[in-house]
Design an enzyme around this catalytic site. Structure first.
Site, short mmCIF file in Angstrom:
data_model
loop_
_atom_site.label_atom_id
_atom_site.label_comp_id
_atom_site.label_asym_id
_atom_site.label_seq_id
_atom_site.Cartn_x
_atom_site.Cartn_y
_atom_site.Cartn_z
CB CYS A 10 61.89 58.33 81.90
SG CYS A 10 62.99 57.48 80.75
CG ASN A 13 67.83 58.43 78.37
OD1 ASN A 13 68.96 58.71 78.03
ND2 ASN A 13 66.80 58.93 77.74
CB CYS A 15 60.72 53.04 77.86
SG CYS A 15 61.30 51.32 77.91
NE ARG A 16 58.80 56.00 82.02
CZ ARG A 16 58.85 56.08 83.35
NH1 ARG A 16 57.82 56.56 84.00
NH2 ARG A 16 59.94 55.71 83.99
CB SER A 17 63.12 60.36 78.69
OG SER A 17 64.18 59.46 78.82
CG ASP A 126 58.76 52.05 83.73
OD1 ASP A 126 58.92 51.72 82.54
OD2 ASP A 126 59.65 51.98 84.59
P1 4NP Z 1 62.05 54.18 81.21
O1 4NP Z 1 61.72 52.65 81.52
O2 4NP Z 1 62.29 54.84 82.55
O3 4NP Z 1 60.77 54.66 80.58
O4 4NP Z 1 63.23 54.19 80.30
C1 4NP Z 1 62.58 51.82 82.24
C2 4NP Z 1 63.61 51.18 81.61
C3 4NP Z 1 64.43 50.33 82.31
C4 4NP Z 1 64.23 50.14 83.66
C5 4NP Z 1 63.20 50.80 84.30
C6 4NP Z 1 62.38 51.65 83.58
N1 4NP Z 1 65.06 49.26 84.39
O5 4NP Z 1 64.80 49.05 85.57
O6 4NP Z 1 66.02 48.72 83.82
#
Ligand code: 4NP
Length: 158
Positions: A10, A13, A15-17, A126
């Site tokens: 994702c 790294n 939340c989703r992945s 997200d």
């Molecule tokens: P992820 O979510 O891609 O599912 O891990 C996010 C976590 C942090 C950020 C963006 C998306 N960020 O901008 O810090």
């Protein structure tokens, strides 16, 4: 037989992945499928961090502990190391494909939700800037896609 190597990807790294990694680990284990798993983010801002607390807490309530996972950035070598690279959204897809040198590498990269034929979308939204319902949606959609993905792994192993 060597375990199939699967990387979930994702943006951050956190939340989703890592949720997808935990769900795949759990689902594969309960089906007796041996996978070697990891996850990564196309961005490196959260490298070294544990998953977002909301993701950890949601997963824990489903009986899956992802607290020991640590974020890292996606790297070119992943395209050779892993058999399947399951990305969460089209930005991830574009970013990972842009690092591919060969058709064999490109063929490993796929939007995870496209394994689930009834999926309402091909992208996992997200959840970072939203509330708990976003984490519930990630869990439900990724769980369905994980089961469908594992069906293909089982079929390959037969
Ligand atoms: P992820 O979510 O891609 O599912 O891990 C996010 C976590 C942090 C950020 C963006 C998306 N960020 O901008 O810090």
């Amino acid at each position: 037989m060597q375990p199939t190597k699967v990387l979930t990807v994702c943006l951050g790294n956190i939340c989703r992945s890592p949720m997808a990694e935990g769900i795949l680990q759990h689902a594969a284990g309960s089906r007796g499928i041996h996978l070697q798993l990891d996850s990564a983010g196309t961005g490196g801002w959260h490298a070294g961090e544990a998953p977002d607390k909301r993701a950890q807490d949601y997963m824990k309530r489903q009986g899956i502990d992802i607290s020991a996972l640590r974020a890292r950035q996606f790297r070119r070598e992943d395209l050779d190391t892993f058999d399947h690279i399951l990305v969460m959204d089209r930005d991830n897809l574009r970013n990972v494909l842009s690092l591919c040198d060969t058709e064999a590498q490109k063929a490993k990269v796929r939007l995870m939700l496209t394994y689930w034929e009834q999926s309402p979308s091909d992208e996992v939204p997200d959840p970072y800037y939203g509330g708990e319902e976003g984490f519930a949606l990630v869990y439900n959609w990724v769980w369905n896609a994980a089961q469908a993905f594992l069906n293909t792994i089982e079929a390959d192993e037969r």
